[in-house]
Design an enzyme around this catalytic site. Structure first.
Site, mmCIF file in Angstrom:
data_model
loop_
_atom_site.group_PDB
_atom_site.id
_atom_site.type_symbol
_atom_site.label_atom_id
_atom_site.label_comp_id
_atom_site.label_asym_id
_atom_site.label_seq_id
_atom_site.Cartn_x
_atom_site.Cartn_y
_atom_site.Cartn_z
ATOM 1 C CE LYS A 92 39.739 28.962 32.267
ATOM 2 N NZ LYS A 92 38.968 30.212 32.276
ATOM 3 C CD GLN A 152 37.180 32.530 29.833
ATOM 4 O OE1 GLN A 152 37.518 31.357 30.590
ATOM 5 N NE2 GLN A 152 38.024 33.304 30.005
ATOM 6 C CG ASP A 189 37.452 32.839 37.751
ATOM 7 O OD1 ASP A 189 38.486 32.316 37.644
ATOM 8 O OD2 ASP A 189 36.832 33.290 36.830
#
Ligand code: NAP
Length: 285
Positions: A53, A97, A120
């Site tokens: 990322k 994460q 997300d």
């Protein structure tokens, strides 16, 4: 006749090029999308995802911050970092994460992320907006699936889509997105009787199950579009999807390979969400 391959790598590269061009065009206005990635603990797979990322941010000209916290970090410490990132003007997207260590409640952390920075798309308000059809940051893997369909001339409108799996991160949101794209949607799960018969009715099959090679050639209507979200590690170390590729490819019209299908789209859609969030923060249409 064998199915046409849906090349996720190529389509992801095409979208990244578009993101890069748009990002460059904003640089003159002093706008630079910023993504904060938070990793708690040392899970090896998560470390790879976080590195990828950060690398994607660099390639696209985004600002990025990676916060690597020890596995002993308390929930309060993590929540206070999120509060800081929520307030930071140079950060447009916050990604924590998952999975988190057991002593931290995932829901409390997701709920703490500012909705406008929820790249997300897992915050309950983002999920609600998705469901009622309002503007929302959409979860990355599901929106990647929709892009794969649209960019290969397989728009879902009027098609019967069968989704196998009802998880909050893939099955449910991809079903809602397909519905928003005017497909007729059937959602299947572990209690669905005669799954092969249901899948045989599909023009579009989306497999998000986590069972290696579950979907067989005789489950698929000739010419159907088959999207394989599954990523499973076989005992020999190789990756495979939820679709038995060798068996299904001769029957399907279109198929995604694993790897190289849905996978490359996920980070790309995260970058697109971050760009869109930066545009919204600066009032750019
Ligand atoms: P999950 O949370 O484990 O959900 C799996 C779903 O499949 C559940 O709804 C389950 O039904 C259903 N299911 C399990 N066995 C079944 C069977 N034999 N027949 C029918 N339905 C069955 O998994 P997930 O997080 O959605 O992930 C699914 C797959 O996608 C995994 O392989 C994962 O690694 C992969 N994935 C890939 C990406 C990517 O970027 N490519 C991103 C996310 C996930 P119940 O609800 O009834 O238990």
């Amino acid at each position: 006749m064998s199915a046409q391959i849906i090349d996720g790598k190529r389509i992801a590269a095409e979208i990244r090029e578009e993101i890069k061009r748009e990002t460059e065009s904003f640089a003159a206005k002093g706008v630079r999308p910023g993504l904060a990635v938070v990793l708690v603990g040392e899970d090896p797979a998560s470390q790879v995802y976080v590195r990828n990322k950060a690398k994607a941010c660099e390639e696209l000209g985004f600002y990025s911050e990676v916060h690597r916290l020890s596995a002993e970090t308390t929930q309060e410490e993590l929540l206070s970092l999120i509060a800081r990132l929520n307030a930071q003007a140079d950060i447009n997207g916050i990604l924590v994460q998952l999975p988190l260590p057991k002593h931290i409640e995932e829901k409390a952390v997701i709920d703490a992320i500012a909705v406008e920075k929820d790249v997300d798309g897992f915050h309950p308000v983002s999920v609600g907006n998705l469901l009622i059809g309002d503007d929302a940051l959409q979860p990355c893997t599901p929106s990647g699936v929709i892009e794969l369909l649209k960019r290969t001339g397989n728009a879902p409108a009027g098609k019967h889509a069968v989704v196998i799996g009802r998880s909050n991160i893939v099955g449910k949101p991809v079903s809602i997105l397909l519905l928003r794209e005017h497909a007729t949607v059937t959602i299947c799960h572990s209690r669905t009787p005669d799954l092969p018969a249901v899948v045989r009715g599909a023009d579009i099959v989306v497999a998000a199950v986590g069972v290696p090679k579950l979907v067989k050639g005789d489950w698929v209507k000739p010419g159907a579009v088959v999207i394989d979200v599954g990523v499973n590690r076989l005992p020999d170390g190789k990756l495979c999807g939820d679709v038995d590729y060798e068996d299904v490819a001769p029957v399907a019209g279109w198929i995604t390979p694993v790897p190289g299908g849905v996978g490359p789209m996920t980070i790309t859609m995260l970058m697109l969400n971050t760009l869109n969030s930066a545009k919204a923060a600066h009032g750019i249409a």
